[in-house]
Design an enzyme around this catalytic site. Structure first.
Site, PDB file in Angstrom:
ATOM      1  N   HIS A  30       0.848  -1.190   0.000  1.00 15.81           N
ATOM      2  CA  HIS A  30       0.000   0.000   0.000  1.00 15.81           C
ATOM      3  C   HIS A  30       0.889   1.248   0.000  1.00 15.81           C
ATOM      4  CE1 HIS A  30      -3.526   2.441   0.788  1.00 15.81           C
ATOM      5  NE2 HIS A  30      -2.812   3.080   1.697  1.00 15.81           N
ATOM      6  N   ALA A  90      10.623   2.925  -4.049  1.00 21.09           N
ATOM      7  CA  ALA A  90      10.807   2.322  -2.714  1.00 21.09           C
ATOM      8  C   ALA A  90      10.030   1.010  -2.604  1.00 21.09           C
ATOM      9  CB  ALA A  90      10.352   3.300  -1.636  1.00 21.09           C
TER      10      ALA A  90
HETATM   11  C1  GAR Z   1       1.340   0.503  -6.170  1.00 23.21           C
HETATM   12  O1  GAR Z   1       1.822   1.762  -5.876  1.00 23.21           O
HETATM   13  C2  GAR Z   1       0.604  -0.081  -4.980  1.00 23.21           C
HETATM   14  O2  GAR Z   1       1.141   0.327  -3.753  1.00 23.21           O
HETATM   15  C3  GAR Z   1      -0.768   0.476  -5.175  1.00 23.21           C
HETATM   16  O3  GAR Z   1      -0.991   0.417  -6.556  1.00 23.21           O
HETATM   17  C4  GAR Z   1       0.247   0.575  -7.234  1.00 23.21           C
HETATM   18  C5  GAR Z   1       0.353  -0.516  -8.272  1.00 23.21           C
HETATM   19  O4  GAR Z   1       1.431  -0.282  -9.125  1.00 23.21           O
HETATM   20  N1  GAR Z   1      -1.720  -0.282  -4.456  1.00 23.21           N
HETATM   21  C6  GAR Z   1      -2.792   0.254  -3.882  1.00 23.21           C
HETATM   22  O5  GAR Z   1      -3.057   1.428  -3.941  1.00 23.21           O
HETATM   23  C7  GAR Z   1      -3.663  -0.742  -3.147  1.00 23.21           C
HETATM   24  N2  GAR Z   1      -4.588  -0.063  -2.320  1.00 23.21           N
HETATM   25  P1  GAR Z   1       2.000  -1.464 -10.014  1.00 23.21           P
HETATM   26  O6  GAR Z   1       0.808  -2.070 -10.773  1.00 23.21           O
HETATM   27  O7  GAR Z   1       2.946  -0.798 -10.946  1.00 23.21           O
HETATM   28  O8  GAR Z   1       2.649  -2.458  -9.116  1.00 23.21           O
END
Ligand code: GAR
Length: 193
Positions: free
Chosen positions: A110, A174
């Site tokens: 998160h 990060a």
């Molecule tokens: C990430 O930043 C993750 O922390 C967030 O979505 C993004 C996905 O990026 N998750 C949430 O907000 C869950 N509540 P990615 O598809 O490039 O891994």
């Protein structure tokens, strides 16, 4: 013995690919056994295809209820026999019934320092509050959203003039280090047979 890891995505899948890249290391005691997306067009599926990883799509738009979608998700996961299920940008709330079936195996990343800013728009909320730092959290999944026990966190500074997009880029970088480190910690603790 390698722990079996399933990864659930909805979009770009940069955290999924960071996890998979980390698991390529010889000394990483885990391997990806399934990439599962709830969106057929998720960018992350391209990585899974290119890497020859098993993947599946359970399109949530084809189900009448959350419970029906979660039942299909469960059935897609079962044959892969995952020891750990990593939610990586999986933007669906899971029903308590599903979470209970996989208790202790479900983890999520998160983009905030929980318990601050559960839910959406975490970057905007941190900027609006005038915070000087934010970050990301890997935590166990419980029925209540973004509330499970914390496995690890990484802190990221907020600089003057930062926009939500700039913050997102810094936090995501990060995340790509934090999630594999937390997975390593988790599978080091469990001993799948
Ligand atoms: C990430 O930043 C993750 O922390 C967030 O979505 C993004 C996905 O990026 N998750 C949430 O907000 C869950 N509540 P990615 O598809 O490039 O891994």
């Amino acid at each position: 013995m390698s722990a079996r890891v399933a990864i659930l995505i909805s979009g770009r899948g940069s955290n999924m690919s960071a996890l998979c890249e980390a698991m390529k290391a010889d000394d990483f005691p885990a391997k990806p056994v399934l990439i599962l997306s709830n969106r057929p067009g998720a960018g992350g599926l391209e990585y899974a295809k290119a890497e020859g990883l098993p993947f599946a799509v359970v399109d949530h738009t084809g189900f009448e209820s959350r419970a029906a979608f979660d039942a299909a998700l469960h059935h897609a996961l079962m044959p892969a026999q995952p020891d750990i299920i990593c939610l990586a940008g999986f933007m669906r709330l899971l029903t308590p019934g599903f979470v209970e079936k996989w208790t202790g195996k479900l983890v999520n990343i998160h983009p905030s320092l929980l318990p601050k800013y559960p839910g959406l728009n975490t970057y905007q909320r941190a900027l609006h509050a005038g915070d000087t730092e934010t970050g990301c959290t890997v935590h166990h999944v419980v029925p209540e959203m973004d509330a499970g026990e914390i496995i690890g966190q990484a802190r990221v500074p907020i600089r003057q003039g930062d926009t939500a997009e700039m913050l997102e880029t810094r936090v995501r970088e990060a995340e790509h280090a934090l999630y594999p480190a937390c997975l390593r910690k988790l599978v080091g603790q469990s001993s799948p047979d």
